[in-house]
Design a protein around this motif. Structure first.
Motif, PDB file in Angstrom:
ATOM      1  N   ARG A 255       0.827  -1.211   0.000  1.00  0.00           N
ATOM      2  CA  ARG A 255       0.000   0.000   0.000  1.00  0.00           C
ATOM      3  C   ARG A 255       0.861   1.260   0.000  1.00  0.00           C
ATOM      4  N   ALA A 256       1.986   1.208   0.683  1.00  0.00           N
ATOM      5  CA  ALA A 256       2.896   2.355   0.687  1.00  0.00           C
ATOM      6  C   ALA A 256       3.449   2.619  -0.707  1.00  0.00           C
ATOM      7  N   ALA A 257       3.738   1.540  -1.449  1.00  0.00           N
ATOM      8  CA  ALA A 257       4.224   1.701  -2.821  1.00  0.00           C
ATOM      9  C   ALA A 257       3.156   2.330  -3.705  1.00  0.00           C
ATOM     10  N   LEU A 258       1.903   1.964  -3.504  1.00  0.00           N
ATOM     11  CA  LEU A 258       0.799   2.597  -4.243  1.00  0.00           C
ATOM     12  C   LEU A 258       0.733   4.091  -3.933  1.00  0.00           C
ATOM     13  N   SER A 259       0.935   4.428  -2.671  1.00  0.00           N
ATOM     14  CA  SER A 259       0.895   5.828  -2.262  1.00  0.00           C
ATOM     15  C   SER A 259       1.989   6.639  -2.939  1.00  0.00           C
ATOM     16  N   ALA A 260       3.206   6.087  -2.944  1.00  0.00           N
ATOM     17  CA  ALA A 260       4.327   6.791  -3.578  1.00  0.00           C
ATOM     18  C   ALA A 260       4.077   6.999  -5.061  1.00  0.00           C
ATOM     19  N   ALA A 261       3.468   6.009  -5.716  1.00  0.00           N
ATOM     20  CA  ALA A 261       3.169   6.138  -7.143  1.00  0.00           C
ATOM     21  C   ALA A 261       2.189   7.273  -7.398  1.00  0.00           C
ATOM     22  N   LEU A 262       1.229   7.438  -6.512  1.00  0.00           N
ATOM     23  CA  LEU A 262       0.282   8.546  -6.655  1.00  0.00           C
ATOM     24  C   LEU A 262       0.970   9.896  -6.465  1.00  0.00           C
ATOM     25  N   VAL A 263       1.840   9.967  -5.468  1.00  0.00           N
ATOM     26  CA  VAL A 263       2.490  11.242  -5.139  1.00  0.00           C
ATOM     27  C   VAL A 263       3.404  11.709  -6.270  1.00  0.00           C
ATOM     28  N   VAL A 264       4.163  10.804  -6.874  1.00  0.00           N
ATOM     29  CA  VAL A 264       5.058  11.232  -7.949  1.00  0.00           C
ATOM     30  C   VAL A 264       4.284  11.570  -9.227  1.00  0.00           C
ATOM     31  N   GLY A 265       3.024  11.220  -9.260  1.00  0.00           N
ATOM     32  CA  GLY A 265       2.190  11.556 -10.413  1.00  0.00           C
ATOM     33  C   GLY A 265       1.559  12.928 -10.327  1.00  0.00           C
ATOM     34  N   CYS A 266       1.859  13.681  -9.266  1.00  0.00           N
ATOM     35  CA  CYS A 266       1.368  15.055  -9.159  1.00  0.00           C
ATOM     36  C   CYS A 266       2.549  15.970  -8.859  1.00  0.00           C
ATOM     37  N   SER A 267       2.325  17.246  -8.804  1.00  0.00           N
ATOM     38  CA  SER A 267       3.410  18.198  -8.598  1.00  0.00           C
ATOM     39  C   SER A 267       3.142  19.062  -7.379  1.00  0.00           C
ATOM     40  N   GLY A 268       4.027  18.951  -6.389  1.00  0.00           N
ATOM     41  CA  GLY A 268       3.917  19.802  -5.214  1.00  0.00           C
ATOM     42  C   GLY A 268       3.181  19.138  -4.068  1.00  0.00           C
ATOM     43  N   GLU A 270       1.062  20.420  -1.927  1.00  0.00           N
ATOM     44  CA  GLU A 270      -0.357  20.760  -1.785  1.00  0.00           C
ATOM     45  C   GLU A 270      -1.219  19.821  -2.623  1.00  0.00           C
ATOM     46  N   ALA A 271      -0.756  19.508  -3.828  1.00  0.00           N
ATOM     47  CA  ALA A 271      -1.493  18.555  -4.658  1.00  0.00           C
ATOM     48  C   ALA A 271      -1.451  17.157  -4.039  1.00  0.00           C
ATOM     49  N   ALA A 272      -0.308  16.784  -3.459  1.00  0.00           N
ATOM     50  CA  ALA A 272      -0.186  15.468  -2.833  1.00  0.00           C
ATOM     51  C   ALA A 272      -1.150  15.322  -1.664  1.00  0.00           C
ATOM     52  N   LEU A 273      -1.377  16.414  -0.941  1.00  0.00           N
ATOM     53  CA  LEU A 273      -2.272  16.380   0.214  1.00  0.00           C
ATOM     54  C   LEU A 273      -3.745  16.373  -0.184  1.00  0.00           C
ATOM     55  N   GLU A 274      -4.020  16.485  -1.463  1.00  0.00           N
ATOM     56  CA  GLU A 274      -5.414  16.438  -1.944  1.00  0.00           C
ATOM     57  C   GLU A 274      -5.735  15.115  -2.650  1.00  0.00           C
ATOM     58  N   LEU A 275      -4.777  14.196  -2.701  1.00  0.00           N
ATOM     59  CA  LEU A 275      -4.990  12.923  -3.362  1.00  0.00           C
ATOM     60  C   LEU A 275      -6.043  12.077  -2.633  1.00  0.00           C
ATOM     61  N   THR A 276      -6.690  11.218  -3.381  1.00  0.00           N
ATOM     62  CA  THR A 276      -7.677  10.310  -2.814  1.00  0.00           C
ATOM     63  C   THR A 276      -7.110   8.888  -2.797  1.00  0.00           C
ATOM     64  N   PRO A 277      -7.591   8.021  -1.905  1.00  0.00           N
ATOM     65  CA  PRO A 277      -7.021   6.669  -1.771  1.00  0.00           C
ATOM     66  C   PRO A 277      -7.112   5.888  -3.086  1.00  0.00           C
ATOM     67  N   PRO A 278      -6.086   5.114  -3.382  1.00  0.00           N
ATOM     68  CA  PRO A 278      -6.084   4.304  -4.608  1.00  0.00           C
ATOM     69  C   PRO A 278      -6.952   3.058  -4.427  1.00  0.00           C
ATOM     70  N   PRO A 279      -7.430   2.475  -5.514  1.00  0.00           N
ATOM     71  CA  PRO A 279      -8.154   1.202  -5.406  1.00  0.00           C
ATOM     72  C   PRO A 279      -7.164   0.103  -5.009  1.00  0.00           C
ATOM     73  N   ILE A 280      -7.645  -0.846  -4.219  1.00  0.00           N
ATOM     74  CA  ILE A 280      -6.804  -1.929  -3.735  1.00  0.00           C
ATOM     75  C   ILE A 280      -7.244  -3.247  -4.374  1.00  0.00           C
ATOM     76  N   ALA A 281      -6.307  -3.913  -5.021  1.00  0.00           N
ATOM     77  CA  ALA A 281      -6.585  -5.229  -5.605  1.00  0.00           C
ATOM     78  C   ALA A 281      -6.210  -6.311  -4.607  1.00  0.00           C
ATOM     79  N   ASP A 282      -7.021  -7.341  -4.520  1.00  0.00           N
ATOM     80  CA  ASP A 282      -6.732  -8.444  -3.592  1.00  0.00           C
ATOM     81  C   ASP A 282      -5.550  -9.271  -4.104  1.00  0.00           C
TER      82      ASP A 282
END
Length: 282
Positions: A255-268, A270-282
Protein backbone atom coordinates in the motif's frame (compact mmCIF):
# COMPACT_ATOMS: atom_id res chain seq x y z
CA UNK A 1 7.85 14.52 12.85
CA UNK A 2 10.84 16.19 11.26
CA UNK A 3 11.87 17.30 7.79
CA UNK A 4 9.86 16.10 4.78
CA UNK A 5 6.93 15.46 7.10
CA UNK A 6 4.37 17.12 4.80
CA UNK A 7 4.89 14.41 2.20
CA UNK A 8 4.82 11.75 4.92
CA UNK A 9 1.40 13.09 5.93
CA UNK A 10 0.30 12.97 2.28
CA UNK A 11 1.06 9.25 2.25
CA UNK A 12 -0.49 8.54 5.65
CA UNK A 13 -3.79 10.31 4.97
CA UNK A 14 -4.48 8.06 1.98
CA UNK A 15 -5.18 5.24 4.47
CA UNK A 16 -5.77 6.85 7.85
CA UNK A 17 -8.39 9.38 8.87
CA UNK A 18 -6.58 12.75 8.81
CA UNK A 19 -8.06 13.63 12.20
CA UNK A 20 -5.94 10.80 13.67
CA UNK A 21 -2.68 12.19 12.28
CA UNK A 22 -0.45 14.67 14.09
CA UNK A 23 2.42 16.59 12.52
CA UNK A 24 5.33 18.25 14.29
CA UNK A 25 7.78 20.33 12.27
CA UNK A 26 9.76 23.55 12.73
CA UNK A 27 9.37 26.41 10.26
CA UNK A 28 11.45 29.50 9.62
CA UNK A 29 10.31 33.08 9.19
CA UNK A 30 10.13 32.88 5.40
CA UNK A 31 8.29 29.58 4.97
CA UNK A 32 6.88 29.77 1.41
CA UNK A 33 3.22 29.07 2.27
CA UNK A 34 0.87 28.79 5.23
CA UNK A 35 1.60 25.19 6.21
CA UNK A 36 -1.04 25.08 8.93
CA UNK A 37 -3.74 26.25 6.56
CA UNK A 38 -2.71 23.62 3.96
CA UNK A 39 -2.74 20.87 6.59
CA UNK A 40 -6.12 21.88 7.98
CA UNK A 41 -7.51 21.89 4.46
CA UNK A 42 -6.19 18.31 4.18
CA UNK A 43 -8.18 17.37 7.29
CA UNK A 44 -5.52 17.46 10.02
CA UNK A 45 -6.47 18.69 13.47
CA UNK A 46 -3.27 17.96 15.38
CA UNK A 47 -0.62 20.37 14.09
CA UNK A 48 2.46 21.70 15.91
CA UNK A 49 4.67 24.08 13.95
CA UNK A 50 7.06 25.79 16.37
CA UNK A 51 8.85 28.69 14.71
CA UNK A 52 12.57 29.35 14.80
CA UNK A 53 14.03 32.79 14.10
CA UNK A 54 15.78 32.91 10.78
CA UNK A 55 15.45 31.91 7.17
CA UNK A 56 13.95 28.50 6.43
CA UNK A 57 16.02 26.06 4.38
CA UNK A 58 15.63 26.48 0.61
CA UNK A 59 17.11 23.76 -1.61
CA UNK A 60 17.53 22.63 -5.17
CA UNK A 61 16.88 18.89 -5.39
CA UNK A 62 18.72 17.07 -8.16
CA UNK A 63 17.42 13.61 -9.08
CA UNK A 64 19.52 11.06 -10.95
CA UNK A 65 18.16 8.27 -13.22
CA UNK A 66 18.83 5.64 -10.51
CA UNK A 67 16.58 7.51 -8.07
CA UNK A 68 19.39 8.98 -5.98
CA UNK A 69 19.16 12.61 -4.95
CA UNK A 70 21.48 15.48 -4.18
CA UNK A 71 20.59 18.69 -2.37
CA UNK A 72 22.00 22.16 -2.90
CA UNK A 73 20.89 24.87 -0.46
CA UNK A 74 19.96 28.26 -1.91
CA UNK A 75 19.96 30.33 1.27
CA UNK A 76 22.22 33.35 0.94
CA UNK A 77 24.63 32.26 3.67
CA UNK A 78 24.83 28.72 2.26
CA UNK A 79 25.52 29.42 -1.40
CA UNK A 80 29.15 28.37 -0.99
CA UNK A 81 28.06 24.82 -0.12
CA UNK A 82 28.59 22.64 -3.18
CA UNK A 83 30.65 25.29 -4.98
CA UNK A 84 33.86 24.16 -6.67
CA UNK A 85 36.60 23.76 -4.08
CA UNK A 86 34.30 24.47 -1.15
CA UNK A 87 34.09 22.37 2.01
CA UNK A 88 31.56 24.61 3.77
CA UNK A 89 29.42 21.93 5.39
CA UNK A 90 29.05 23.22 8.94
CA UNK A 91 26.58 26.11 8.30
CA UNK A 92 24.34 23.80 6.25
CA UNK A 93 24.33 21.13 8.96
CA UNK A 94 23.64 23.79 11.58
CA UNK A 95 20.52 24.96 9.75
CA UNK A 96 19.35 21.37 9.21
CA UNK A 97 19.62 20.86 12.97
CA UNK A 98 17.74 24.09 13.70
CA UNK A 99 14.74 22.97 11.65
CA UNK A 100 14.71 19.52 13.26
CA UNK A 101 12.09 19.29 16.05
CA UNK A 102 13.00 17.62 19.32
CA UNK A 103 11.08 15.21 21.55
CA UNK A 104 10.27 17.89 24.09
CA UNK A 105 8.31 19.76 21.42
CA UNK A 106 5.81 16.92 21.00
CA UNK A 107 2.56 18.21 22.56
CA UNK A 108 1.88 16.37 25.83
CA UNK A 109 -1.71 15.73 24.74
CA UNK A 110 -0.43 13.58 21.85
CA UNK A 111 1.17 11.07 24.22
CA UNK A 112 1.08 8.18 24.72
CA UNK A 113 0.84 7.37 21.01
CA UNK A 114 0.28 4.15 19.11
CA UNK A 115 2.71 4.97 16.31
CA UNK A 116 5.18 7.63 15.20
CA UNK A 117 7.31 8.17 12.11
CA UNK A 118 10.58 10.11 12.27
CA UNK A 119 11.57 11.77 9.00
CA UNK A 120 15.29 12.35 8.26
CA UNK A 121 17.06 14.55 10.82
CA UNK A 122 20.73 15.35 11.32
CA UNK A 123 22.95 15.33 14.38
CA UNK A 124 21.79 13.23 17.32
CA UNK A 125 18.15 14.20 16.96
CA UNK A 126 16.89 10.72 16.03
CA UNK A 127 18.81 9.07 18.84
CA UNK A 128 17.62 11.62 21.39
CA UNK A 129 13.99 11.33 20.26
CA UNK A 130 14.02 7.54 20.41
CA UNK A 131 15.44 7.60 23.92
CA UNK A 132 12.95 10.21 25.11
CA UNK A 133 9.82 8.67 23.59
CA UNK A 134 10.58 4.96 23.69
CA UNK A 135 8.18 4.32 26.59
CA UNK A 136 5.51 6.69 25.26
CA UNK A 137 5.12 5.35 21.71
CA UNK A 138 4.35 1.71 20.93
CA UNK A 139 5.70 1.58 17.35
CA UNK A 140 8.30 3.95 15.82
CA UNK A 141 9.64 4.03 12.27
CA UNK A 142 12.74 5.95 11.22
CA UNK A 143 13.83 7.20 7.82
CA UNK A 144 17.54 7.75 8.56
CA UNK A 145 19.48 10.78 7.45
CA UNK A 146 22.35 10.13 5.04
CA UNK A 147 24.33 12.65 7.08
CA UNK A 148 24.96 9.86 9.59
CA UNK A 149 23.70 6.61 8.04
CA UNK A 150 26.12 6.52 5.10
CA UNK A 151 29.09 6.28 7.46
CA UNK A 152 27.70 3.59 9.78
CA UNK A 153 27.84 -0.18 9.76
CA UNK A 154 24.96 -2.51 10.55
CA UNK A 155 25.63 -2.77 14.29
CA UNK A 156 26.36 0.97 14.55
CA UNK A 157 22.98 1.80 13.02
CA UNK A 158 21.21 -0.65 15.33
CA UNK A 159 22.88 0.87 18.38
CA UNK A 160 22.42 4.46 17.25
CA UNK A 161 18.71 3.96 16.51
CA UNK A 162 17.97 1.68 19.44
CA UNK A 163 14.24 1.82 20.12
CA UNK A 164 13.14 2.06 16.50
CA UNK A 165 10.70 -0.63 15.42
CA UNK A 166 11.04 -0.12 11.67
CA UNK A 167 14.01 1.17 9.67
CA UNK A 168 13.03 2.62 6.28
CA UNK A 169 16.18 3.74 4.44
CA UNK A 170 16.59 4.43 0.76
CA UNK A 171 19.41 2.63 -1.03
CA UNK A 172 21.30 5.93 -1.06
CA UNK A 173 21.09 6.23 2.73
CA UNK A 174 22.82 2.86 3.17
CA UNK A 175 24.93 3.12 0.03
CA UNK A 176 28.23 2.22 1.68
CA UNK A 177 26.79 -1.02 3.08
CA UNK A 178 25.32 -1.91 -0.32
CA UNK A 179 28.83 -1.87 -1.78
CA UNK A 180 29.51 -5.03 0.21
CA UNK A 181 26.10 -6.67 0.66
CA UNK A 182 23.14 -7.36 -1.59
CA UNK A 183 19.96 -5.46 -0.62
CA UNK A 184 18.45 -8.74 0.62
CA UNK A 185 21.49 -9.60 2.74
CA UNK A 186 21.64 -6.08 4.17
CA UNK A 187 17.94 -6.01 5.07
CA UNK A 188 18.28 -9.36 6.82
CA UNK A 189 21.41 -8.25 8.68
CA UNK A 190 19.66 -5.11 9.93
CA UNK A 191 16.65 -7.19 10.97
CA UNK A 192 18.87 -9.56 12.92
CA UNK A 193 20.72 -6.62 14.48
CA UNK A 194 17.55 -5.46 16.20
CA UNK A 195 15.14 -3.70 13.82
CA UNK A 196 11.89 -5.67 13.80
CA UNK A 197 11.06 -4.39 10.32
CA UNK A 198 13.48 -3.23 7.62
CA UNK A 199 12.42 -1.84 4.26
CA UNK A 200 15.02 -0.65 1.74
CA UNK A 201 13.50 1.72 -0.80
CA UNK A 202 15.12 1.43 -4.24
CA UNK A 203 13.33 3.81 -6.58
CA UNK A 204 11.77 1.89 -9.46
CA UNK A 205 13.09 -1.44 -8.17
CA UNK A 206 11.14 -3.60 -5.68
CA UNK A 207 11.29 -2.68 -2.02
CA UNK A 208 13.31 -5.18 0.01
CA UNK A 209 11.49 -6.14 3.22
CA UNK A 210 12.95 -8.12 6.11
CA UNK A 211 11.06 -9.10 9.27
CA UNK A 212 11.03 -12.15 11.48
CA UNK A 213 14.36 -13.07 9.85
CA UNK A 214 12.81 -13.58 6.42
CA UNK A 215 13.27 -11.46 3.31
CA UNK A 216 10.94 -10.70 0.44
CA UNK A 217 10.74 -8.18 -2.39
CA UNK A 218 7.63 -6.04 -2.69
CA UNK A 219 6.99 -4.75 -6.23
CA UNK A 220 6.59 -1.02 -6.66
CA UNK A 221 3.65 0.39 -8.59
CA UNK A 222 3.92 1.67 -12.12
CA UNK A 223 3.70 5.44 -12.22
CA UNK A 224 3.87 8.30 -14.68
CA UNK A 225 6.40 10.48 -12.91
CA UNK A 226 5.69 14.20 -12.95
CA UNK A 227 7.68 15.15 -9.85
CA UNK A 228 9.74 12.57 -7.90
CA UNK A 229 9.87 14.77 -4.80
CA UNK A 230 8.26 13.12 -1.79
CA UNK A 231 8.22 9.55 -3.10
CA UNK A 232 10.20 8.09 -0.21
CA UNK A 233 8.58 10.27 2.43
CA UNK A 234 5.05 9.43 1.31
CA UNK A 235 6.01 5.74 1.26
CA UNK A 236 7.17 6.00 4.87
CA UNK A 237 4.07 7.85 6.04
CA UNK A 238 1.78 5.38 4.31
CA UNK A 239 3.69 2.41 5.72
CA UNK A 240 3.41 3.74 9.28
CA UNK A 241 -0.32 4.40 8.83
CA UNK A 242 -0.97 0.93 7.44
CA UNK A 243 0.96 -0.76 10.21
CA UNK A 244 -1.05 1.26 12.73
CA UNK A 245 -4.21 -0.03 11.08
CA UNK A 246 -3.02 -3.60 11.59
CA UNK A 247 -1.79 -4.55 8.11
CA UNK A 248 1.10 -7.00 8.02
CA UNK A 249 4.46 -5.54 6.90
CA UNK A 250 4.22 -6.92 3.35
CA UNK A 251 0.71 -5.56 2.82
CA UNK A 252 1.65 -2.24 4.40
CA UNK A 253 4.61 -2.02 2.02
CA UNK A 254 2.39 -2.78 -0.96
CA UNK A 255 0.00 0.00 0.00
CA UNK A 256 2.90 2.35 0.69
CA UNK A 257 4.22 1.70 -2.82
CA UNK A 258 0.80 2.60 -4.24
CA UNK A 259 0.90 5.83 -2.26
CA UNK A 260 4.33 6.79 -3.58
CA UNK A 261 3.17 6.14 -7.14
CA UNK A 262 0.28 8.55 -6.65
CA UNK A 263 2.49 11.24 -5.14
CA UNK A 264 5.06 11.23 -7.95
CA UNK A 265 2.19 11.56 -10.41
CA UNK A 266 1.37 15.05 -9.16
CA UNK A 267 3.41 18.20 -8.60
CA UNK A 268 3.92 19.80 -5.21
CA UNK A 269 2.95 18.91 -1.67
CA UNK A 270 -0.36 20.76 -1.78
CA UNK A 271 -1.49 18.55 -4.66
CA UNK A 272 -0.19 15.47 -2.83
CA UNK A 273 -2.27 16.38 0.21
CA UNK A 274 -5.41 16.44 -1.94
CA UNK A 275 -4.99 12.92 -3.36
CA UNK A 276 -7.68 10.31 -2.81
CA UNK A 277 -7.02 6.67 -1.77
CA UNK A 278 -6.08 4.30 -4.61
CA UNK A 279 -8.15 1.20 -5.41
CA UNK A 280 -6.80 -1.93 -3.74
CA UNK A 281 -6.58 -5.23 -5.61
CA UNK A 282 -6.73 -8.44 -3.59
Amino acid sequence: MGGSSLYAVAGARLWLEPSRIGLLARVGDNYPFDAEQVLRRAGLRHIALPNFPGEHLIEWLIYEPDGSRRSLPRNRELLDYGAEGSSAMLPYTKLLLEIAPSADQVPASWLPAAAMHLCPQVGNRHRETLRALHDAVRWISVDPSPHYSRSMGVLELAQYLDGATALLPSAQEVGLLLQHLTPEALALALNRAGFAEVLIKRGEQPVVLANEQTVQCVPVSDARVIDPTGAGDSFCGAYAACRLLGHAPAEAARRAALSAALVVGCSGVEAALELTPPPIAD
